[in-house]
Design an enzyme around this catalytic site. Structure first.
Site, PDB file in Angstrom:
ATOM      1  N   GLY A 248       0.816  -1.214   0.000  1.00 49.31           N
ATOM      2  CA  GLY A 248       0.000   0.000   0.000  1.00 49.31           C
ATOM      3  C   GLY A 248       0.848   1.261   0.000  1.00 49.31           C
ATOM      4  CG  ASP A 249       3.411   1.715   3.178  1.00 52.47           C
ATOM      5  OD1 ASP A 249       2.315   2.186   3.550  1.00 52.47           O
ATOM      6  OD2 ASP A 249       4.053   0.893   3.844  1.00 52.47           O
TER       7      ASP A 249
END
Length: 309
Positions: A248-249
């Site tokens: 996600g990052d």
């Protein structure tokens, strides 16, 4: 300038064992350690795209020194507020299955928090702040709200990568970009979401509530991007998932790096999907080469309300 904020960073200690016997002496097959924290991951992936950022947050003790030196060795700028207690160590135990032991982290004093707010107060309309991850228990629950209010007053764009109430509370301040997955989106509206068709109307509600750009990931079933002008569906690359940590990052970093260089939302969406997939298919964070290898597999098409995938 892009600034990333990690309020409760960690040293992630990853140990691989053939098996784990409770109450016995266990020996590792391999081990590694890395700076951990969502904002730090964003800075490290931005660096892969040669996009400058500065890492902010709280660090302390020998573990904090390790994080600072590691990032600087990767030529990532840092400006952490130092606290008196040690930065936490999180243990990732791999024995076929992965188990995690996450520490609480240091107490953050009111003075340290005021120093951070002072740093954010110096940002301006040419800057963007990424607020990512959870809030330490020693800070007020309103921490994100206090920080995005400062951004709003300064004209500073901001991105929020957080869940539930944390995300909902910052929407009125108009974040530039948010990226809930379909489970998180469903939890926000007390419903179950399993397809792009189901995700679109709820993502549109987030835009109505203030978000400028919303990406909803549906894992292997694709992703949708929604803003006031368009609704796009993306097919995600196919591959073997080796690692979910940091995916996600990486999506956040890929989106910001591409948007900064092209000012094109569609291109930013493509890079976001490719970056998240590249990390998921790797043992560590993605590389620029792996992302660009996957880009041709990210096919976009416009979708309309009521249209299936």
């Amino acid at each position: 300038m892009i600034y990333t904020l990690t309020l409760n960073p960690s040293v992630d200690y990853i140990v691989q064992l053939e098996s784990f016997q409770l109450g016995e002496l266990n020996r590792t097959v391999s081990e590694a350690k890395f700076p951990g924290g969502k904002g730090i991951n964003v800075s490290r992936v931005l660096k892969q795209f040669e996009t400058k950022s500065k890492a902010l947050g709280f660090i302390g003790g020998f573990t904090g020194t390790y994080i600072n030196q590691f990032l600087q060795s990767e030529d990532i700028e840092t400006d952490f507020v130092e606290v008196s207690e040690d930065t936490r160590i999180n243990i990732k135990l791999k024995t076929g299955k992965e188990s995690e032991i996450n520490a609480k982290g240091p107490n953050i004093s009111e003075d340290a928090f005021e120093l951070l707010k002072s740093q954010i107060g110096k940002l301006d309309s040419n800057d963007l702040l990424v607020l990512a991850g959870s809030i330490p228990s020693s800070l007020p629950e309103t921490t994100y709200e206090e920080l995005v209010k400062i951004c709003k007053e300064n004209g500073t764009s901001f991105v929020v990568d957080a869940e539930g109430a944390l995300l909902k509370k910052v929407l009125p301040y108009q974040p530039f970009f948010i990226k809930p997955n379909h489970h998180e989106l469903g939890e926000l509206f007390n419903t179950d979401i399993s397809s792009a068709e189901e995700a679109v109307p709820y993502a549109e509600k987030l835009v109505e509530m203030g978000a400028k750009n919303v990406i909803v990931s549906l894992a292997g079933d694709g992703a949708v991007l929604i803003n006031k002008d368009t609704v796009l569906f993306a097919e995600v690359p196919k591959g073997i998932v080796k690692n979910s940590v940091g995916a996600g990052d990486s999506m956040v970093a890929g989106f910001l790096a591409a948007y900064q260089s092209t000012s094109n939302i569609e291109e930013a969406f493509r890079y976001s999907i490719a970056s998240g997939s590249a990390t998921a298919f790797s043992l560590g964070l993605c590389t620029k080469e792996k992302v660009e290898e996957l880009l041709p597999q990210v096919c976009l098409r416009e979708i309309k309300m009521g249209e299936g995938k």
